[in-house]
Design a protein around this motif. Structure first.
Motif, PDB file in Angstrom:
ATOM      1  N   LYS A  81       0.979  -1.307   0.087  1.00 22.05           N
ATOM      2  CA  LYS A  81       0.101   0.116  -0.216  1.00 22.05           C
ATOM      3  C   LYS A  81       0.605   1.490  -0.185  1.00 22.05           C
ATOM      4  O   LYS A  81       0.891   1.809  -1.149  1.00 22.05           O
ATOM      5  N   MET A  84       2.053   1.782  -3.455  1.00 19.09           N
ATOM      6  CA  MET A  84       0.885   1.968  -4.690  1.00 19.09           C
ATOM      7  C   MET A  84       0.733   3.691  -3.716  1.00 19.09           C
ATOM      8  O   MET A  84       0.751   4.450  -5.335  1.00 19.09           O
ATOM      9  N   HIS A  85       0.906   3.947  -2.761  1.00 17.95           N
ATOM     10  CA  HIS A  85       0.731   5.254  -2.452  1.00 17.95           C
ATOM     11  C   HIS A  85       2.139   6.115  -2.965  1.00 17.95           C
ATOM     12  O   HIS A  85       1.581   7.293  -3.793  1.00 17.95           O
ATOM     13  N   ALA A  87       3.881   5.515  -5.868  1.00 16.76           N
ATOM     14  CA  ALA A  87       3.485   5.579  -7.584  1.00 16.76           C
ATOM     15  C   ALA A  87       2.742   6.797  -7.916  1.00 16.76           C
ATOM     16  O   ALA A  87       3.069   6.927  -8.773  1.00 16.76           O
ATOM     17  N   ASN A  88       1.883   6.585  -6.748  1.00 19.85           N
ATOM     18  CA  ASN A  88      -0.032   7.163  -7.237  1.00 19.85           C
ATOM     19  C   ASN A  88       0.493   9.172  -7.625  1.00 19.85           C
ATOM     20  O   ASN A  88       0.414   9.640  -8.249  1.00 19.85           O
ATOM     21  N   GLU A  89       1.644   8.953  -5.989  1.00 17.51           N
ATOM     22  CA  GLU A  89       2.647  10.487  -6.143  1.00 17.51           C
ATOM     23  C   GLU A  89       2.976  10.810  -7.394  1.00 17.51           C
ATOM     24  O   GLU A  89       2.730  11.983  -7.759  1.00 17.51           O
ATOM     25  N   ILE A  91       2.511   9.660 -10.301  1.00 16.73           N
ATOM     26  CA  ILE A  91       1.450   9.664 -12.215  1.00 16.73           C
ATOM     27  C   ILE A  91       0.857  10.868 -11.575  1.00 16.73           C
ATOM     28  O   ILE A  91       1.072  11.678 -12.324  1.00 16.73           O
ATOM     29  N   GLU A  92       0.478  11.238 -10.333  1.00 16.20           N
ATOM     30  CA  GLU A  92       0.279  12.890  -9.924  1.00 16.20           C
ATOM     31  C   GLU A  92       1.090  13.664 -10.372  1.00 16.20           C
ATOM     32  O   GLU A  92       0.568  14.870 -11.197  1.00 16.20           O
ATOM     33  N   ILE A 116       2.654   3.716 -13.579  1.00 17.07           N
ATOM     34  CA  ILE A 116       1.593   3.059 -13.910  1.00 17.07           C
ATOM     35  C   ILE A 116       1.458   1.526 -13.385  1.00 17.07           C
ATOM     36  O   ILE A 116       0.709   0.668 -13.013  1.00 17.07           O
ATOM     37  N   TYR A 119       2.331   0.626  -9.643  1.00 18.49           N
ATOM     38  CA  TYR A 119       1.056   0.352  -9.316  1.00 18.49           C
ATOM     39  C   TYR A 119       0.585  -0.904  -9.330  1.00 18.49           C
ATOM     40  O   TYR A 119      -0.092  -1.168  -8.190  1.00 18.49           O
ATOM     41  N   LYS A 120      -0.118  -0.788 -10.036  1.00 26.13           N
ATOM     42  CA  LYS A 120      -1.180  -2.543 -10.718  1.00 26.13           C
ATOM     43  C   LYS A 120       0.196  -3.469  -9.546  1.00 26.13           C
ATOM     44  O   LYS A 120      -0.472  -4.049  -9.411  1.00 26.13           O
ATOM     45  N   GLU A 123      -0.630  -3.034  -6.226  1.00 23.67           N
ATOM     46  CA  GLU A 123      -1.703  -3.509  -6.390  1.00 23.67           C
ATOM     47  C   GLU A 123      -2.257  -4.925  -6.309  1.00 23.67           C
ATOM     48  O   GLU A 123      -3.230  -5.651  -5.206  1.00 23.67           O
TER      49      GLU A 123
END
Length: 165
Positions: A81, A84-85, A87-89, A91-92, A116, A119-120, A123
């Motif tokens: 998790k 994932m956070h 990776a999301n940062e 992406i943002e 991406i 993240y996958k 996840e």
């Protein structure tokens, strides 16, 4: 490929009798062992991962089939998790598409952000391990249904025993 075994208390009550269910829960609890370390995050996690670990473990403490041996699975989920956070940062920050130089042609191309894929990947790790301890969305909904059915059954048994004298 076979499915992961789900704790009996999270399984549908229609699959076996009340006696068989109680027998399975008793056998599982004998195998679980100690639970004293379950609320303590493993030392190898960083500060944020430890916070995520506590966030994940708190709703699971009612599950009697979880013990100290499950700490590592929850720790893997916390790490996934956290990744994932991260990776999301990215992406943002950089968007879904990024510019990358093609090493053969030396031209700049627009490609999917590599975060991406990261993240996958994490996840998948998160979902796989949450399912391993019976905490997928379907397992949680079954648990809620089982608790409700058990409460109704207990209420009915109390009424019947009162009528019998």
């Amino acid at each position: 490929m076979s499915r992961n075994r789900v704790p009996t208390e999270l399984q549908d009550t229609r699959n076996f009798s009340k006696e068989e269910r109680e027998k399975r829960i008793k056998a599982e609890s004998a195998l679980v062992g100690d639970r004293d370390l379950l609320e303590t995050p493993p030392e190898h996690l960083n500060k944020i991962e430890k916070e995520i670990y506590m966030e994940l473990v708190q709703p699971l403490l009612h599950i009697k089939a979880l013990g100290n041996a499950d700490r590592e699975i929850i720790a893997i989920c916390a790490n996934a998790k956290y990744r994932m956070h991260q990776a999301n940062e990215l992406i943002e920050e950089h968007g879904l598409m990024v510019y990358k130089e093609n090493t053969k042609t030396h031209q700049v191309e627009l490609v999917e952000n590599p975060a991406i894929k990261t993240y996958k990947t994490y996840e998948g790790i998160f979902n796989k391990n949450m399912t391993a301890i019976g905490m997928s969305a379907s397992a949680r909904s079954k648990f809620a249904t089982n608790v409700e059915n058990e409460q109704k059954e207990n209420k009915l048994n109390n009424l019947l025993s009162g009528l019998r004298g």
